[in-house]
Write an enzyme that holds these catalytic residues in place. Structure first.
Site, mmCIF file in Angstrom:
data_model
loop_
_atom_site.group_PDB
_atom_site.id
_atom_site.type_symbol
_atom_site.label_atom_id
_atom_site.label_comp_id
_atom_site.label_asym_id
_atom_site.label_seq_id
_atom_site.Cartn_x
_atom_site.Cartn_y
_atom_site.Cartn_z
ATOM 1 N N LYS A 180 11.588 42.836 24.982
ATOM 2 C CA LYS A 180 12.780 43.303 25.704
ATOM 3 C C LYS A 180 13.977 42.619 25.045
ATOM 4 C CE LYS A 180 15.918 42.731 28.510
ATOM 5 N NZ LYS A 180 17.322 42.975 28.113
ATOM 6 N N GLU A 183 20.361 43.719 26.050
ATOM 7 C CA GLU A 183 20.827 45.076 26.302
ATOM 8 C C GLU A 183 21.872 45.549 25.283
ATOM 9 O OE1 GLU A 183 22.460 45.132 30.235
ATOM 10 O OE2 GLU A 183 23.273 47.120 29.953
ATOM 11 N N GLY A 233 16.841 32.373 25.848
ATOM 12 C CA GLY A 233 18.080 32.766 26.527
ATOM 13 C C GLY A 233 18.660 31.583 27.270
ATOM 14 N N GLY A 238 16.442 31.533 32.440
ATOM 15 C CA GLY A 238 15.123 30.937 32.218
ATOM 16 C C GLY A 238 14.534 30.407 33.520
ATOM 17 N N GLU A 255 12.773 28.871 25.527
ATOM 18 C CA GLU A 255 13.771 28.391 24.549
ATOM 19 C C GLU A 255 15.136 28.623 25.183
ATOM 20 O OE1 GLU A 255 12.634 27.095 21.739
ATOM 21 O OE2 GLU A 255 10.569 27.708 22.106
ATOM 22 N N CYS A 289 22.503 28.475 19.860
ATOM 23 C CA CYS A 289 21.939 27.505 20.804
ATOM 24 C C CYS A 289 22.004 26.086 20.250
ATOM 25 C CB CYS A 289 20.510 27.895 21.142
ATOM 26 S SG CYS A 289 19.493 28.114 19.678
ATOM 27 N N GLU A 390 27.513 24.288 28.168
ATOM 28 C CA GLU A 390 27.389 25.113 26.957
ATOM 29 C C GLU A 390 28.517 26.154 26.954
ATOM 30 O OE1 GLU A 390 24.012 27.812 26.719
ATOM 31 O OE2 GLU A 390 23.699 27.191 24.641
HETATM 32 P P1 TAP Z 1 20.649 35.414 28.860
HETATM 33 O O1 TAP Z 1 21.745 35.980 29.646
HETATM 34 O O2 TAP Z 1 19.796 34.374 29.456
HETATM 35 O O3 TAP Z 1 19.740 36.669 28.401
HETATM 36 C C1 TAP Z 1 18.615 36.509 27.587
HETATM 37 C C2 TAP Z 1 17.686 37.687 27.807
HETATM 38 O O4 TAP Z 1 17.180 37.636 29.154
HETATM 39 C C3 TAP Z 1 18.352 39.054 27.663
HETATM 40 O O5 TAP Z 1 17.458 39.943 27.065
HETATM 41 C C4 TAP Z 1 18.621 39.421 29.114
HETATM 42 O O6 TAP Z 1 18.771 40.799 29.355
HETATM 43 C C5 TAP Z 1 17.373 38.889 29.776
HETATM 44 N N1 TAP Z 1 17.481 38.722 31.229
HETATM 45 C C6 TAP Z 1 18.592 38.635 31.987
HETATM 46 N N2 TAP Z 1 18.258 38.518 33.302
HETATM 47 C C7 TAP Z 1 16.905 38.531 33.363
HETATM 48 C C8 TAP Z 1 15.958 38.441 34.428
HETATM 49 N N3 TAP Z 1 16.334 38.300 35.705
HETATM 50 N N4 TAP Z 1 14.645 38.486 34.131
HETATM 51 C C9 TAP Z 1 14.236 38.597 32.856
HETATM 52 N N5 TAP Z 1 15.081 38.700 31.801
HETATM 53 C C10 TAP Z 1 16.409 38.652 32.045
HETATM 54 O O7 TAP Z 1 21.150 34.815 27.477
HETATM 55 P P2 TAP Z 1 22.217 35.435 26.476
HETATM 56 O O8 TAP Z 1 23.550 35.341 27.121
HETATM 57 O O9 TAP Z 1 21.726 36.753 25.980
HETATM 58 O O10 TAP Z 1 22.097 34.405 25.239
HETATM 59 C C11 TAP Z 1 22.746 33.206 25.201
HETATM 60 C C12 TAP Z 1 21.878 32.054 25.710
HETATM 61 O O11 TAP Z 1 20.653 32.001 24.963
HETATM 62 C C13 TAP Z 1 22.525 30.695 25.498
HETATM 63 O O12 TAP Z 1 22.326 29.903 26.635
HETATM 64 C C14 TAP Z 1 21.766 30.114 24.308
HETATM 65 O O13 TAP Z 1 21.771 28.716 24.219
HETATM 66 C C15 TAP Z 1 20.406 30.660 24.539
HETATM 67 N N6 TAP Z 1 19.646 30.649 23.279
HETATM 68 C C16 TAP Z 1 18.637 29.732 23.126
HETATM 69 C C17 TAP Z 1 17.949 29.669 21.917
HETATM 70 C C18 TAP Z 1 16.851 28.662 21.743
HETATM 71 S S1 TAP Z 1 15.899 28.770 20.427
HETATM 72 N N7 TAP Z 1 16.643 27.722 22.611
HETATM 73 C C19 TAP Z 1 18.284 30.533 20.877
HETATM 74 C C20 TAP Z 1 19.327 31.431 21.065
HETATM 75 C C21 TAP Z 1 19.992 31.484 22.285
HETATM 76 P P3 TAP Z 1 20.221 41.539 29.355
HETATM 77 O O14 TAP Z 1 20.166 42.362 28.177
HETATM 78 O O15 TAP Z 1 20.287 42.357 30.585
HETATM 79 O O16 TAP Z 1 21.252 40.479 29.331
#
Ligand code: TAP
Length: 494
Positions: A180, A183, A233, A238, A255, A289, A390
């Site tokens: 998944k 979006e 994410g 998480g 992660e 991240c 963050e």
């Molecule tokens: P999130 O908002 O957490 O979204 C991550 C994924 O989770 C998206 O595909 C999102 O779908 C989905 N999601 C949202 N709500 C959910 C739910 N209730 N149940 C299951 N899945 C759900 O993160 P983001 O804004 O895309 O990315 C930024 C974050 O990712 C930052 O905090 C960053 O630090 C972290 N990140 C961590 C790493 C590692 S390796 N630790 C690497 C890269 C990024 P949608 O498409 O609907 O949003």
């Protein structure tokens, strides 16, 4: 593969087939120009259920988990070769949908190919242990089995790379998967699904359902037919997933977010450290991240060092993702730009001094996109939310320290523990600090570096589980112990 000015339209990828695009679509506009670039299906719970069922059937009754390592390795190497064939188009799609510079997107594709080739090698070497020293007539086999159906949920900042930190490893182990993607950046995940078909991955082994996290992602978290859920994410989502996934005892790999520090000691190669500080924080517009968002600099060199950082930062080119000269691209969407701006304002209210940037860029050529100026905030105390939280944008906070202990304390004083960087030519200082930092990764005299062999992941609120390397591969396997008695043995009851 369509690129340039065409609007790419995708269906869902379930059981080896891509459905035609439907009526309920998510439109993705370029964050740099506002142009419509791609349309993906807003998947439903039923779509997610169908994809999980396809992956479950492919695992329970299909050939994939039982292929020889050599066969799986051959298919993964083919996938790597096809990714290399389509590298430029994949990089362009990634740049268009995320807003990152094309030059950097090419690096993401190259790294993804390296990860796939490494996973192909692991498929060949997957093996267990035999224990023959357990006493007469007693032999123990410890085998490694594929862990089952893997749910993969990925964010928008590195859509391709973060998928490929999971997918080839899971496939190499003999697992099947449902992905998944975020979006707003689903294009490259769907392109990889097409390439898996071309590479010879059997139907049902890799499925992709696009759409909202609260719908599709939530279903993957709740599904009792998923054995491993690998999530990348934010920490807040998480934590929601950890709660939702309790319906069965699925294994979780989390992660999550980060707030890395870059610590600069006076004995560092200061030219290299200036370069590293800038790359660490402004790489991928700071939407990373492991972004080195907090500079901790020794007070004896702070003024001189900062003046070099600011003057080099002024030379960085913020520009269109497809412009070869751009160093920094556009932020992902308007809401995120507002969040970044808010953090800068909150930082100021808590006493920070803006040395550079601090605002949206709205020159005529950048006005249609979400471009934010590279920003440096000085005099940031550890209590300042800009230090603790963050921001996920091109914002560097600066804090001075006097002693090594103080630097370690400052670095460890946040809730996250994903990565940190140390700049020092003194092996004693570098290693003492490196060992004392609470994070899954520490870089010494380099930053945001890596290789497929090296695992990544976090501690504290940055999550648990590791990706990449042998350790990352093992997360997609299950250990089975087989105990064998041979020859005459004593009865259990007399
Ligand atoms: P999130 O908002 O957490 O979204 C991550 C994924 O989770 C998206 O595909 C999102 O779908 C989905 N999601 C949202 N709500 C959910 C739910 N209730 N149940 C299951 N899945 C759900 O993160 P983001 O804004 O895309 O990315 C930024 C974050 O990712 C930052 O905090 C960053 O630090 C972290 N990140 C961590 C790493 C590692 S390796 N630790 C690497 C890269 C990024 P949608 O498409 O609907 O949003």
């Amino acid at each position: 593969m369509q690129v340039d000015n065409a609007v790419r339209s995708y269906g869902l990828h379930i059981n080896g087939h891509e459905s035609p695009p439907g009526t309920n679509m998510v439109d993705r506009h370029s964050p740099a120009t506002g142009r419509l670039v791609a349309r993906y299906v807003a998947g439903t719970v039923e779509d997610a259920r169908a994809a999980v069922e396809a992956a479950r059937t492919a695992f329970d009754t299909g050939t994939w988990p039982h292929l020889s390592g050599q066969d799986r390795s051959r298919i993964l190497n083919r996938l790597a070769a096809l990714t290399r064939r389509d590298a430029e188009q994949l990089a362009r799609i990634e740049a268009e949908e995320t807003g990152k510079p094309l030059r950097l997107a090419r690096g993401d594709v190259a790294a993804s190919i390296g990860l796939t080739e490494y996973a192909a090698a692991l498929a060949l070497t997957m093996h267990g242990d035999v224990h023959t020293n357990l006493g007469p007539g007693f032999t123990g086999l410890v085998t490694r089995e594929p862990a089952g159906v893997v749910g993969m949920i990925t964010p928008w900042n590195f859509p391709l790379l973060l998928l490929m930190q999971k997918l080839p490893f899971a496939l190499a182990a003999g697992c099947t998967a449902v992905a998944k993607p975020a979006e707003v950046t689903s294009g490259t995940t769907l392109e990889i699904a097409r390439l898996t078909v071309e590479a010879g991955v059997p139907a049902g082994v890799f499925n992709v359902v696009t759409g909202r996290g609260s719908v599709v992602g939530q279903h993957l978290a709740e599904s009792e037919h998923i054995d491993v859920l690998s999530f990348t994410g934010s920490t807040s989502v998480g934590q929601r997933i950890i709660q939702a996934s309790g319906v069965n005892s699925k294994r979780l790999s989390m992660e999550l977010g980060g707030k890395a520090a870059t610590i600069v000691f006076p004995d560092a190669d200061l030219t290299a450290a200036v370069d590293g500080v800038l790359f660490g924080v402004f790489f991928n517009q700071g939407e990373c991240c492991v972004s080195g968002a907090r500079l901790l600099v020794h007070q004896d060199i702070a003024d001189e060092f900062l003046s070099a950082v600011v003057s080099r930062a002024r030379e960085l080119a913020v520009g269109h993702p497809l412009d070869e000269d751009s160093d920094i691209g556009a932020l992902i969407h308007a809401e995120h730009l507002e969040t970044v701006l808010n953090y800068v304002n909150i930082g100021r209210q808590h006493g920070a001094r803006v040395l550079l940037g601090g605002a949206r860029l709205d020159s005529p050529e950048l006005r249609d996109g979400f471009f934010f100026a590279p920003t440096i905030l000085d005099e940031v105390t550890p209590q300042n939310p800009a230090f603790q939280e963050e921001i996920f944008g091109p914002v560097l906070t600066v804090t001075r320290f006097g002693t090594t202990e103080e630097a370690i304390g400052l670095a460890n004083s946040v809730e996250y523990g994903l990565a940190n960087t140390v700049w020092s030519k003194n092996i004693d200082t570098a290693l003492t600090v490196g060992r004392a930092l609470h994070s899954g990764t520490v870089w010494i005299n380099t930053t945001i570096d890596g290789a497929p062999q090296l695992p990544g992941g976090g501690v504290k609120n940055s999550g648990y589980g590791r990706e990449m390397g042998q350790v990352g591969f093992d997360e997609f396997t299950e250990v089975k112990t087989i105990q064998i008695r041979t020859g005459q043995r004593e009865p259990f009851f007399r």
